[in-house]
Design an enzyme around this catalytic site. Structure first.
Site, PDB file in Angstrom:
ATOM      1  N   ALA A   1       0.844  -1.196   0.000  1.00 27.18           N
ATOM      2  CA  ALA A   1       0.000   0.000   0.000  1.00 27.18           C
ATOM      3  C   ALA A   1       0.879   1.245   0.000  1.00 27.18           C
ATOM      4  CB  ALA A   1      -0.919  -0.010   1.215  1.00 27.18           C
TER       5      ALA A   1
ATOM      6  N   SER B   1      -9.887  -4.288  -1.040  1.00 24.43           N
ATOM      7  CA  SER B   1     -11.307  -4.066  -1.269  1.00 24.43           C
ATOM      8  C   SER B   1     -11.871  -4.987  -2.352  1.00 24.43           C
ATOM      9  CB  SER B   1     -11.540  -2.614  -1.685  1.00 24.43           C
ATOM     10  OG  SER B   1     -11.014  -2.368  -2.982  1.00 24.43           O
TER      11      SER B   1
ATOM     12  N   GLU C   1      -8.005 -11.978  -0.972  1.00 22.70           N
ATOM     13  CA  GLU C   1      -8.523 -11.928   0.411  1.00 22.70           C
ATOM     14  C   GLU C   1      -9.145 -10.558   0.561  1.00 22.70           C
ATOM     15  OE1 GLU C   1      -9.249 -11.189   4.145  1.00 22.70           O
ATOM     16  OE2 GLU C   1      -7.136 -10.644   4.020  1.00 22.70           O
TER      17      GLU C   1
ATOM     18  N   CYS D   1      -9.799  -6.846   8.941  1.00 21.82           N
ATOM     19  CA  CYS D   1     -10.818  -7.542   8.160  1.00 21.82           C
ATOM     20  C   CYS D   1     -11.736  -8.373   9.042  1.00 21.82           C
ATOM     21  CB  CYS D   1     -10.164  -8.408   7.089  1.00 21.82           C
ATOM     22  SG  CYS D   1      -9.031  -9.635   7.752  1.00 21.82           S
TER      23      CYS D   1
END
Length: 325
Positions: free
Chosen positions: A159, A209, A230, A264
């Protein structure tokens, strides 16, 4: 994280101050990375060499625990105690694979109608990993350490908001495994899509996402690449009429606010039986109001500050509680 021509600016989410500027990896450098990953001798390494390297990785993480945790907190914003716990969890995974890898890689044999079948774990090549920001180290360890242990090499696109940690990941893995086993690149979305289709990439994995996951899956499918996704969800936290209400409320608070709520598996929706609803709210609200929201670098902080208004003043938005039928 903000964009700037030619690269990524990483900012501290607590202060908004710039932490660093990271230029995008050039096309020429990406080619070198993919060439190095695909030409690596790691897939032909001995199991005992892999075990030794995984053990070294755990040792390096122990040695660098404090600076790595501090960098997590600076970039991601989670409390420093939870950042240390993330590194500790990574060390536990390293110890597990260092001990169990020979058994995991040992071929399994099965008798099928009088014939003998064998299942072996073999490397497939270069894995392109696109990973999220909420656990800058754990996301890499839990997804990529098993792949590397099986003999694969990894190209990591982390990220953008945790690019400093991504660079630290490459540095630590290189110290433990040598060059070419895990390499970090800094690219935007369109360039990442091109890499998925590159002939040197055998598989892609993505955590994030649903929207981006669909794009990754589409690109991987078009290139006939193995793909593991995932994706995010909306986990229900169900409290039935016979529940231990104080224990359920304490678990709900921990589940929702751990890691600044960026998990998550965090409790996203609370479904509470009407018979215990009032008692549950009575237990839950004071615990939320007592959370220490502040500078994540301070030892007593339990929840780092968010861009939105204070969590303690927005329970209806942050913590929806619904009746269950």
């Amino acid at each position: 994280m903000t964009g700037r021509d030619g690269g990524i600016v990483v900012v501290n989410p607590t202060t908004g101050y710039e932490l660093g500027f990271y230029p995008y990896t050039t096309p020429e450098a990406i080619d070198r990375v993919l060439d190095d990953a695909s030409a690596s001798q790691w897939p032909r390494s001995r199991v005992e060499d892999r075990v030794a390297a995984i053990g070294r990785l755990g040792d390096v993480l122990v040695e660098r625990r404090e600076p790595l945790a501090a960098l997590i907190t600076l970039e991601m914003g989670k409390p420093i105690r939870q950042a240390r716990a993330e590194i500790d969890k990574c060390v536990t995974a390293c110890r597990y694979y260092a001990e169990e890898l020979p058994g995991i890689l040992w071929p399994d044999t099965f008798d099928i109608d009088g014939d003998t079948a064998m299942v072996r774990v073999v490397p497939i090549g270069v894995v392109f990993a696109i990973l999220p920001w909420n656990y800058p180290w754990w996301q890499v360890i839990r997804a990529m350490l098993p792949a590397i242990a099986a003999g694969n090499t990894v190209v990591l696109k982390h990220a953008e908001s945790v690019t400093g940690s991504a660079m630290a990941v490459e540095d630590v893995f290189q110290e433990a495994f040598g060059a070419g086993v895990l390499q970090t690149i800094v690219v935007d979305g369109p360039r990442a899509s091109d890499i998925i289709g590159d002939s040197r990439v055998a598989a892609v994995t993505f955590t994030g996402s649903d929207r981006v996951g669909a794009l990754v899956a589409s690109r991987a499918g078009a290139a006939l690449k193995k793909c593991v996704l995932e994706l995010g969800g909306s986990d229900p936290f169900v409290v039935l009429a016979d529940a231990d209400v104080p224990a359920a409320a304490a678990a709900a608070v921990k589940s929702r606010f751990l890691n600044n709520g960026q998990s998550c598996i965090a409790a996203k929706r609370l479904l509470v039986h009407r018979d215990v609803h009032d008692a549950f709210v009575h237990e839950l609200v004071p615990q939320v109001r007592e959370l220490r929201v502040g500078d994540p670098a301070e030892e007593t902080t339990e929840v780092g500050p968010l861009a939105r208004q204070d969590l303690r003043d927005s329970l209806s938005d942050e913590f929806p509680i619904e009746y269950a039928c």
